[in-house]
Design an enzyme around this catalytic site. Structure first.
Site, PDB file in Angstrom:
ATOM      1  CE  LYS A   1      -4.355  -1.554   2.219  1.00 41.82           C
ATOM      2  NZ  LYS A   1      -5.412  -0.946   3.184  1.00 41.82           N
TER       3      LYS A   1
ATOM      4  CG  HIS B   1       2.753   4.859   6.658  1.00 40.59           C
ATOM      5  ND1 HIS B   1       2.075   4.625   5.567  1.00 40.59           N
ATOM      6  CD2 HIS B   1       2.063   3.931   7.712  1.00 40.59           C
ATOM      7  CE1 HIS B   1       1.272   3.685   5.871  1.00 40.59           C
ATOM      8  NE2 HIS B   1       1.079   3.360   7.070  1.00 40.59           N
TER       9      HIS B   1
ATOM     10  CG  HIS C   1      -0.297   7.217   3.758  1.00 43.19           C
ATOM     11  ND1 HIS C   1      -0.197   7.864   5.055  1.00 43.19           N
ATOM     12  CD2 HIS C   1      -0.967   6.147   4.027  1.00 43.19           C
ATOM     13  CE1 HIS C   1      -0.816   6.940   6.005  1.00 43.19           C
ATOM     14  NE2 HIS C   1      -1.376   5.944   5.245  1.00 43.19           N
TER      15      HIS C   1
END
Length: 456
Positions: free
Chosen positions: A71, A77, A74
């Site tokens: 994933k 994170h 982004h």
């Protein structure tokens, strides 16, 4: 004389008097003692204060960063990574034994989708060449297809069921995804100056999650809904007005079930005195429920677990568009900083300008993030972040670099002017002052997770 009367004494300057055309300042001996202590203690200065005597020291587990495999890594994170690193550094500097845990999102229904998607759209060659990008592309494609095709949704659920049942082929593919992703992330963390003691993940606790369900059942805490899901009633009145789902109707575990198992396992493994989770504020309710269930299970240590929430970053983009991978942000910060340095008249010649640009660019990202309350959202702006003046990471690094090189200027003065006694006195005082400020700056920057540069 008139000027000397207007000047006031303080804890640093203890006497001021006028001479022929000059004003004399007598500096407090206590200040010189502090500077001497600072020079001796260096990186330990400031952490031996009696202010900290009342703080309990012990083992602290900090769970931070925790990206989801395949994933987007982004902006959230990135925030979790640098905030968690700061908390770990801070606790460590005060004498705690810190265990840094990266709890990867490496299990769950998204792996069902990814597994099914890879069998349809995956390519081993692309996976080896650019693993994160390829897994991300597959994940995006399979999600898009699943919206209009129930067969793919069914295949995803089937793949995840096979994973939970430890089916060999499914596990092999999952293991490959996980290993190459961790290797890629480790390279990025190295650039950030961040390290982890443990790369854990939801997958480590899927077996224990079933044991947690059995414990909940034995304690009479597990209820089954009409839909067949397993839930824990969290309402004070016992009327199910507030509950947490811990088991799907097909018997597979959920994120919170695995989090319960992970917390219990860490307590048994590390016997921590406190555990800190660093995630965005949208997960506030999740952690409230997690701690509440742990307490209901009889784990009183859950009171020493804490969630540190942070706000959202809006508008984080690179020249290529919206941020997908953290590496893109770091590359952009380095490139922009390198350009700014090459255009600046004050930048010194250096052997590795890219290395300096990277450190300063990362400092800029960190300081921008830490300036306000962690719970606040903020808008990302490259131009503001990389300004050389004001309360920015760039200015902080320039200040440290200038202080590191000040002794060169003084040394040159000694060679040219030669009034030795006065110059030696000034050197002793100034160098201790500058060295002291430099040390304090460097120590504080390191706790923030910033690598100080000595030349710019």
């Amino acid at each position: 004389h008139a000027i000397s009367f207007q000047l006031k004494q303080d804890s640093v300057v203890e006497e001021i008097f006028a001479g022929r055309g000059v004003i004399h300042f007598r500096v407090s001996r206590n200040l010189l003692k502090v500077l001497e202590q600072l020079c001796q203690e260096r990186h330990k200065f400031g952490v031996k204060s009696e202010l900290f005597d009342g703080l309990k020291k012990g083992t602290t587990v900090v769970e931070f960063s925790s990206p989801n495999i395949a994933k987007k890594f982004h902006a959230g994170h990135l925030r979790s990574t640098i905030i968690g690193n700061f908390i770990a550094n801070l606790k460590e500097s005060l004498g705690n034994n810190v265990i840094r845990v990266n709890y990867l999102g490496d299990w769950g229904m998204q792996f069902g989708l990814l597994g099914a998607g890879f069998q349809l759209f995956g390519c081993q060659e692309k996976l080896k060449k650019n693993p994160l990008q390829h897994l991300f592309d597959v994940y995006v494609q399979v999600n898009k297809e699943a919206e209009n095709n129930e067969v793919i949704g069914q295949a995803a659920r089937e793949f995840f069921r096979r994973l939970e049942q430890q089916e060999h082929q499914a596990l092999l593919l999952w293991k490959q995804f996980r290993e190459i992703t961790v290797e890629e992330y480790q390279q990025v963390y190295k650039r950030l100056g961040v390290h982890f003691d443990i790369y854990s993940g939801e997958s480590f606790h899927q077996q224990q999650a079933q044991e947690v369900v059995q414990q909940l059942q034995r304690r009479g805490l597990l209820k089954t809904t009409e839909k067949g899901t397993g839930v824990v009633d969290l309402s004070s009145a016992g009327d199910m007005s507030s509950y947490s789902t811990v088991l799907r109707s097909d018997g597979t575990s959920l994120y919170i079930t695995r989090d319960l198992a992970a917390a219990i396992d860490r307590k048994e493994r590390y016997n921590f005195d406190e555990m800190i989770y660093v995630t965005d504020k949208s997960q506030g309710i999740h952690f409230q429920q997690l701690f509440q269930i742990l307490l209901a299970m009889g784990h009183s240590w859950a009171e020493r677990c804490q969630h540190v929430p942070f706000g959202l970053v809006q508008g984080m983009k690179t020249r290529l568009g919206e941020v997908v991978f953290l590496e893109d942000v770091l590359d952009e910060a380095r490139a922009r900083m390198l350009r700014n340095m090459s255009q600046s008249k004050t930048t010194k010649e250096m052997v590795y300008p890219e290395d300096t640009a990277e450190k300063v660019g990362i400092s800029a990202l960190i300081v921008q993030d830490f300036k306000g309350p962690l719970g606040s959202d903020y808008k990302f702006d490259w131009d503001r972040i990389l300004q050389a003046q004001g309360d920015t990471g760039v200015f902080l690094q320039y200040t440290h670099a200038r202080l590191c090189s000040y002794d060169e200027v003084l040394y040159q003065s000694v060679q040219d002017l030669q009034p030795k006694h006065l110059v030696n006195f000034l050197m002793t005082l100034r160098l201790r002052l500058f060295s002291g400020v430099c040390t304090v700056l460097a120590n504080g920057m390191k706790i923030l997770g910033i690598t100080p540069v000595e030349k710019m």
